[in-house]
Structure formats: C-alpha cells, structure tokens
Motif scaffolding. Sequence first.
Motif, PDB file in Angstrom:
ATOM      1  N   PRO A  10       2.691   0.395   8.077  1.00  0.00           N
ATOM      2  CA  PRO A  10       2.209   1.739   7.723  1.00  0.00           C
ATOM      3  C   PRO A  10       3.062   2.802   8.419  1.00  0.00           C
ATOM      4  CG  PRO A  10       0.662   0.625   9.206  1.00  0.00           C
ATOM      5  CD  PRO A  10       1.708  -0.373   8.861  1.00  0.00           C
ATOM      6  N   ASP A  11       3.245   3.920   7.750  1.00  0.00           N
ATOM      7  CA  ASP A  11       4.121   4.968   8.291  1.00  0.00           C
ATOM      8  C   ASP A  11       3.766   5.345   9.720  1.00  0.00           C
ATOM      9  OD1 ASP A  11       5.587   5.042   5.997  1.00  0.00           O
ATOM     10  OD2 ASP A  11       4.536   6.762   5.131  1.00  0.00           O
ATOM     11  N   GLU A  12       2.459   5.379  10.024  1.00  0.00           N
ATOM     12  CA  GLU A  12       2.041   5.833  11.350  1.00  0.00           C
ATOM     13  C   GLU A  12       2.383   4.829  12.459  1.00  0.00           C
ATOM     14  OE1 GLU A  12      -1.726   4.212   9.247  1.00  0.00           O
ATOM     15  OE2 GLU A  12       0.083   5.371   8.740  1.00  0.00           O
ATOM     16  N   LYS A  29       0.827  -1.202   0.000  1.00  0.00           N
ATOM     17  CA  LYS A  29       0.000   0.000   0.000  1.00  0.00           C
ATOM     18  C   LYS A  29       0.862   1.253   0.000  1.00  0.00           C
ATOM     19  CE  LYS A  29      -3.566  -2.301   2.791  1.00  0.00           C
ATOM     20  NZ  LYS A  29      -4.323  -2.267   4.060  1.00  0.00           N
ATOM     21  N   PRO A  30       0.367   2.349  -0.573  1.00  0.00           N
ATOM     22  CA  PRO A  30       1.099   3.620  -0.484  1.00  0.00           C
ATOM     23  C   PRO A  30       1.187   4.050   0.984  1.00  0.00           C
ATOM     24  CG  PRO A  30      -0.655   3.725  -2.128  1.00  0.00           C
ATOM     25  CD  PRO A  30      -0.873   2.462  -1.362  1.00  0.00           C
ATOM     26  N   GLY A  31       2.271   4.719   1.337  1.00  0.00           N
ATOM     27  CA  GLY A  31       2.427   5.177   2.712  1.00  0.00           C
ATOM     28  C   GLY A  31       2.826   4.067   3.664  1.00  0.00           C
ATOM     29  N   TRP A  32       3.285   2.935   3.128  1.00  0.00           N
ATOM     30  CA  TRP A  32       3.777   1.822   3.959  1.00  0.00           C
ATOM     31  C   TRP A  32       5.250   1.601   3.645  1.00  0.00           C
ATOM     32  CZ3 TRP A  32       0.589  -2.597   6.170  1.00  0.00           C
ATOM     33  CH2 TRP A  32      -0.713  -2.181   6.470  1.00  0.00           C
ATOM     34  N   GLN A  33       5.962   0.966   4.590  1.00  0.00           N
ATOM     35  CA  GLN A  33       7.383   0.701   4.441  1.00  0.00           C
ATOM     36  C   GLN A  33       7.666  -0.804   4.578  1.00  0.00           C
ATOM     37  OE1 GLN A  33       9.903   3.211   4.223  1.00  0.00           O
ATOM     38  NE2 GLN A  33       8.305   4.753   4.047  1.00  0.00           N
ATOM     39  N   THR A  65       0.386  -3.635  10.878  1.00  0.00           N
ATOM     40  CA  THR A  65       1.649  -4.221  10.410  1.00  0.00           C
ATOM     41  C   THR A  65       1.496  -5.724  10.209  1.00  0.00           C
ATOM     42  OG1 THR A  65       2.987  -2.552  11.507  1.00  0.00           O
ATOM     43  CG2 THR A  65       4.057  -4.651  11.036  1.00  0.00           C
ATOM     44  N   GLU A 109       5.662  -5.492   6.505  1.00  0.00           N
ATOM     45  CA  GLU A 109       5.251  -4.247   5.869  1.00  0.00           C
ATOM     46  C   GLU A 109       4.510  -3.432   6.926  1.00  0.00           C
ATOM     47  OE1 GLU A 109       2.904  -5.006   2.400  1.00  0.00           O
ATOM     48  OE2 GLU A 109       1.190  -5.802   3.497  1.00  0.00           O
ATOM     49  N   PRO A 161      11.451   2.004   1.438  1.00  0.00           N
ATOM     50  CA  PRO A 161      10.353   1.761   0.501  1.00  0.00           C
ATOM     51  C   PRO A 161      10.438   0.401  -0.195  1.00  0.00           C
ATOM     52  CG  PRO A 161      11.921   3.350  -0.394  1.00  0.00           C
ATOM     53  CD  PRO A 161      12.297   3.140   1.032  1.00  0.00           C
TER      54      PRO A 161
END
Length: 897
Positions: free
Chosen positions: A858-860, A664-668, A843, A856, A891
């Motif tokens: 999420p940024d938050e 997903k976008p905004g995930w690392q 996560t 993986e 990323p």
Amino acid sequence: MAAKKLLLIDGNSVAFRAFFALYNQVERFTNGDGLHTSAIFAFKNMLDVVLKREQPDNVLVAFDAGKTTFRTKMFDDYKGSRAKTPVELLEQLPYLREMLTYLGIKSYELAEYEADDIIGTLALAGEKAGYDVVVVTGDRDLTQLSTDKVRVDVTVKGVNEIEQYTPAHVLEKLGVTPRQIIDLKALTGDTSDNYPGVTKVGKVTAEKLVKEYGSVEGIYEQIDSMKQSKMKENLLNDREQAFLSKQLATIKQDAPLEITLAETVLKEPDLIKLRQFYQQMNFQSFLAKLDQNNAINLDLGADEGAATVPVQPEIQYVTLTREMLKANIFGNQSEVTFYLELLGENYHLADLIGFGLLVADQIYVSDDVTLLQEPAVKSMLMDESIKKNVFDLKRTTVALNRLGITAAGLNYDMLLASYLINNENNSNDVSTVAAQYDYTSVLSDEAVFGKGVKTAVPTEVAELLQHIANKLMAISDLKPTLLKKLAEHEQDSLYDEIEIPLAKVLAQMEITGITVKAPTLTTMQNDLALRLQELEQKIYAEVGEEFNLNSPKQLGTILFDKLGLPPIKKTKTGYSTSVEVLEELKSQSPVVQEILDYRQINKIQSTYVTGLLKVIMGDGKVHTRYLQTLTATGRLSSVDPNLQNIPIRIDEGKQIRKAFVASKPGWQIFSSDYSQIELRVLAHVSGDQTMQQAFMDGIDIHANTAIRIFNLSSPHEVTSLMRRQAKAVNFGIVYGISDFGLAKNIGIARSQAKQFIEGYFATYPQVHEFMQQSVKSARENGFVETIMHRRRYLPDIHSKNFNLRSFAERTAMNSPIQGGAADIIKIAMINMNKALAENKLQTRMLLQVHDELIFEVPDEELETIKKLVPSVMDSAVKLDVPLKVEYGYGPTWYDVK
C-alpha cells in the motif's frame, strides 16, 4: 523428477530357479490336463514381488532361443557339460510366456543369441536413454552388467530372496569392477558354461592378476616383465585359450535386436484372458486375488478395459462418521498424523476425495471431506499446540484453505525430510518415497487411481480408504528413521529452520496469488497475432512461396534446398532447423533472423500470453505452485503457471509483466533482488581475497575481472564488450564452463577463451583451488554440500564414462554455489515474512523469481518497505562479503525496473 525404470528379467534362469524352488512339490503342481505348473506358479509369485518393489515403467523377459548360438560356433563344447533341462520345466515355458503376454509384459528371444545378450543390449540402451535399470536373474554372470544406472539382482534362495549387485557391491565382494568379472572368468574358465580358461589359475590367482594388471590384455602386454614361473608358463601356453574364454564370457551389448525400448512399456493386463489362463492352470489363489482386486465378475461380461488394482496390505482403520465426532473420540492427544487425498497434482484445483487421521494408534478415514469442517476436526487442524505429521506440508495447507481451514501445527513433512536426505527422493507419491527406506506397505497412486486420462477414484470406497490408511502408517512409521538420518547428516537445522518454515511461507504466497489483468493480455494477444502475421508475409515474400513455418521439415527444404544455405546438422528426419543452427546461419541471410523472431514471438504468444489467460482464476489472480523438492540445488521452481521463465530479454516478453498488478487501488508492485549473489557466495566459500576485496570495496566485479584477464591498467580502459565478456567468464566459471563452451557463448576463438579462463584463475587463484577441492571432496564422500549442509549426491563422479564423470565434476564445482544462493534467498523469505508480521504491515509477499522477491505494497507503507526489505535481505546470512539488494516499484511488475 525420478528417472523411468526398466526391469529386465532373465527368463530361463529365473524359471529354472522357480522350478527347483518347488521341485519337491512338482507333482502337486499339475493342472487338469496333467501339465506341470510349478515353475509358472513360482515365477508369477516372484513377478508380483518384483513389480511391487520396483514399480517399473518398462519390463522385458528375455529367453534363450536354443542351444545353437554364436558362442557354440566359436567353441563346440560351450555349455556342453550341462545336464539336460527337465522336461517338466521345458513343457511349462510356452505357457509361461503366454501368461506374460496376458500380464502386459513383453517377452523376447533372438536366434543365435542368449537371453544374457538381449538383457545386456537393452540394459545399455536403457541406461543411455536415462532409465534406471534393474536386472533380475539367477545367473551371476550378469553381474558384469552392473553400473551406476544398472543394478543386477541375483536370486539366492528360491526366487524371492535376492542379492543386489551394484558396482560397489561387486568391488566389495569380488575385489574387482563389474567389467573385470569377464577377465576373471577368462582366466579361471567356467565349469558351468564349460570353457577352460588358463591352466591352474584359480579364483585367488585370477583376482590377484586382474587387480595388478587391470585386464587379460594388460596381463599379456606386460607378461615379459613377469619373473619366470609355472604360472607364467601356463599363461603363455594358454594365451589363445584365455582370449577365447574372454569372448565367451563377455555378454553382448550390441546384439541385433528387433525390438525397441518403446515396445517394452508395461501394458495393462488382459483381465479376461488372464482369468481364463488361471482357470486352465488351476491357480485358485491367483483367481481369487484377480477377482478381489478388480471387483469385477468377468463371467457377467465386465468391461475388458477395467484397471487392475493390486492387493493392499490390510492395515486396520475405522470409517469416521459425524456421530463419532460428536462423542469427542479424539480426546486430548498432542500429536496426530494427517493425510488429505486429492485426485490430481495441482492442489489449487484438484478434487478433494478423502482424508485420514492417525490419533493415539487408531486410524480414522473418510471419503467425505466435509467432515473436516466439523468443529472437532477443524479445531484440531487449526490448533498450533497439536503437532501434525503430514506428507507434504504446503500441499496440505493450501488444499485445506479451500475448505476454509487455516492449518496450524504442521511440523513434520515426510517429503521434505526425504528430499533433504537425498534430493533424488522427491516423488509426490508416498509409496515411491517410502520404498527408498524399504517400506513397501503402501501402493503407488497410479496402482490405485490409474494414470493419465484413466485417473479416477476407485469404484470401491474401501480401496480408497485402505490406501489412505496405509499412507498414514507410512508417514508415521518412517518419521523416526527420516529424522535420525537428518540428524546424522547435520541437516536437522536446515530442515527445521529453513525448509519447514519456508513451506509455510510459500503456502501463504500461493494462497494469496497475484492479480493479472486479462484485458491487458488480450490486447497483447491481438497485437502479437498481427506481428506474427506480418512476419509470416515478410518471410513468404523473401523466400518466394508460402509454407508451414512451424514444420521443421518444410523449413529445412526452404533454407537448405531452395535458398542453398549450408546445412549445419542433420537429424534422422532431415535437416536440423534448431535455434542453435539458425543462430549460426543468420549472418548469411536476413530471412533467418526473421524466422528466429517469428519463433520467439510465437512462443511468447502461445506459452505466456495465451497460457496465462487460461489460468487466471475466478478471483482475477494466478496461483502458481512452487516445487520445493524438484531441483538438486535447492532452488524453487514455479509451475501451473511458470512465472519464473517469462522472457524479459526482448520487449515482447517484458510487456507481459504489464498485466501483473497490485490487487487493490492505491497499492504498488515492489520488487527487490540480490545483486550478483552467486558470485558473492563464491567469494565467501572460496575465501579468495582478491574477489572478496572487490566486493568489500564496492568495485564492479565484471570490470575488475576484465582488467585482469585483458591486462588493463585502469577501469577506464574497460569497454562494454570487454565487460560483457568478463561477465560471461565470471558466471561461466560458476557453472564449470569449458573453453569450448565459453568460446561459443561469446563468439571468440577457443584459444582466446582458454586464455580468459587461465587469466581468471590467475586473478582468483583460491576460486580455482576451491573448485578442485570440491571435486576431490565429491570423490571422497560421494556428495558436496552448501554452507547450510544441503547435500548434492554425485554417483557419476567415479564413472568410467568421460561425459558422465565430467558432468559430475562440474556439478561438484557449482552445486555449493547455486545451492548456497538458494539457501540465502529462502532464509530471506522466512525473515521477510516474520518482519511483515512483527511490524503489522499490510504488505504481502507474492512471488519469488530466482533472486528476486515480488511484493504488493500500500502507498502508505512504501517508505517503510523501501528500508525494511533491503535490510532484511542484506542480513539473511553473514558472509565474508556484503550482500547487496536493489529494488524498484511501480503500478505494474513491468514498471519496477
């Protein structure tokens, strides 16, 4: 994977037993032409039993070629006292061999040699080739062939009651090793084979002599030290006779055979000729089975290539229907046994072809998997309170997920239980696993579905349903046995608290998969193609001609004939151009390094870049399978695709990880791995105070080792080369490396490598003591264990073969360490999965690559995960030294380091 099996049958001996098993009925067993058929009939019955029990890959039936052999040339009266073979038996032997041919079984005889010598030679060849070998005979002389890999089954009564001779059984029954049986016979002689031995030396005396002196040679080497006696006098007088008898008793293992192991592969039977043969012999029962099993009418011109499906035990079952499901037939049962049949190993993709349920002693089966989505079945499968017994929990969970069913309550896994009891019992076939516990009421999948390109659903639905029903009963019937063995081995907590929970974690990881960007791989594919083309042209220019770089033969001609490089090693087909050889030659010509580069990049291109592009599924992800029961150490293996072996030591390999991204976008992508976990396990299990203190103080363990083995005074004196060499010693010791192996690994003299190892053990004396104790324990118990009681059985620990024994000793040293590290990361994965759920995080854990976990995030949640993951992994197991976890994120998977 389990070893292939070679079955060797003593044709004359078993046929003789078969004939006399039905001797009183011999006149009843004749065909229309008056041919006696009792031996053929009984032999075929024996063959059915043995083939079903052993499930061999290769089979050979050996026959005597005649009375004149090399032994009769040595001793005229050899077997001279034997009664003539009954003509009623002799007339059957050609027909018996004809039947074997139609059954797809090779038979063989060799002029001037006996069947024993054929069997002895092939048994040794099979053992060397890695086969498990089973010999079936009526002659106890062949028990001398038994080894850790060769079992000799001797018929006791008739042809179906057998006594299994292993080295342990020989020792228990006869008091000697298998090879010493020859010495016993040399001393006692053999009335059956008519050779004399030593005067007045009987079984008891012979056994005593062999135990004391080891062999006939040993007796005569020390005969002068024996006190004077009549026995000594007889030994001296009959010396020549004893050695002759030993020669006669010794089964040849180097007979000049004109066949190879490849020619003994069990073939598909010729059904048309077999049916005609049974008609000729008047074998009505065999005819009925043949037609029933194959559901064909050969008189109507059925396909000659039709596969044979042996008879299955007829366990009663009910075919499930939708109407039955509406009637609430399952009631409130608290436990069920469930089996889901798939056609193929990769359960992410394989066809779902049927299922079965064992509920309250009633078996329900169906080939309609859509019934699983009916409320009565689906709710039961998803109900945590209803306990389910299955064969392979992870396979079942992932496959059911494809039908929208989230399985719950799966708490018994037959495959995992059997694997923990003995890690050789890891077949994906219920039949093979069940057979380890003498349970034979279920056929192999190969027998029912075929093999390779011939794999298919049986044309008769009843065959499929019966097969599923039989599997259900095997799972259910063997559950108490397996659970009892786990408890006896103190492995119940390993099973309940690690392997079963881990299977559920792995199933979820496999279902989730990891996103792989195809465009990134396609770009790499094009770039690597250009790089390979450039290397090709450079190599051709340097050698002065074009040739097939992928042909070892052509490459060998270029390197050794044209360029004149010294050949390091030769093979049967010419010069060896293995990586090992090229590494030794690269300093002598720059083209060799370019060839090595070409090979490496070509492998990355074909295996990983192109290979990954082929397995990206419709969701844009790859869904690997983790083999939980493959390795003897307990480590997980990744297949379809293998994501653990992506090369990262060269840049072209590392680049592949750029294609692995968060979904997903905004995930690392977040990676965490244990630092030097095997050395930390070694420090713990060995109790070595010096090593433990280094870890407690946070000292660089490789630099610490370098200081000791190079006799330095401070860490500042440690060069990068010294540290690299010390690292090789540290990890080499874990794997039981020799001075030769270490010298080769780090490019030093063997004498210096020996000094390094001696310096290492002087630095860490308790490590040395631990390793010696591990070998001693393996010799005493036959296995070693990890801190979690994971066992590794080592049958070769007592082998007389130096190489086999040495490998077993090295395995005894390193298995507790490797297995301990595997246990720790498994516990960390289970705990990590719980922590993510308890903290209600998005996560997801995606991959396990050796000592590394990939998530993986999420940024938050990133700041939370940076604290949570190391704390969970650090506390997985309490050791005498601290665990250390390092992490990174970015990323792509490439960016995390």
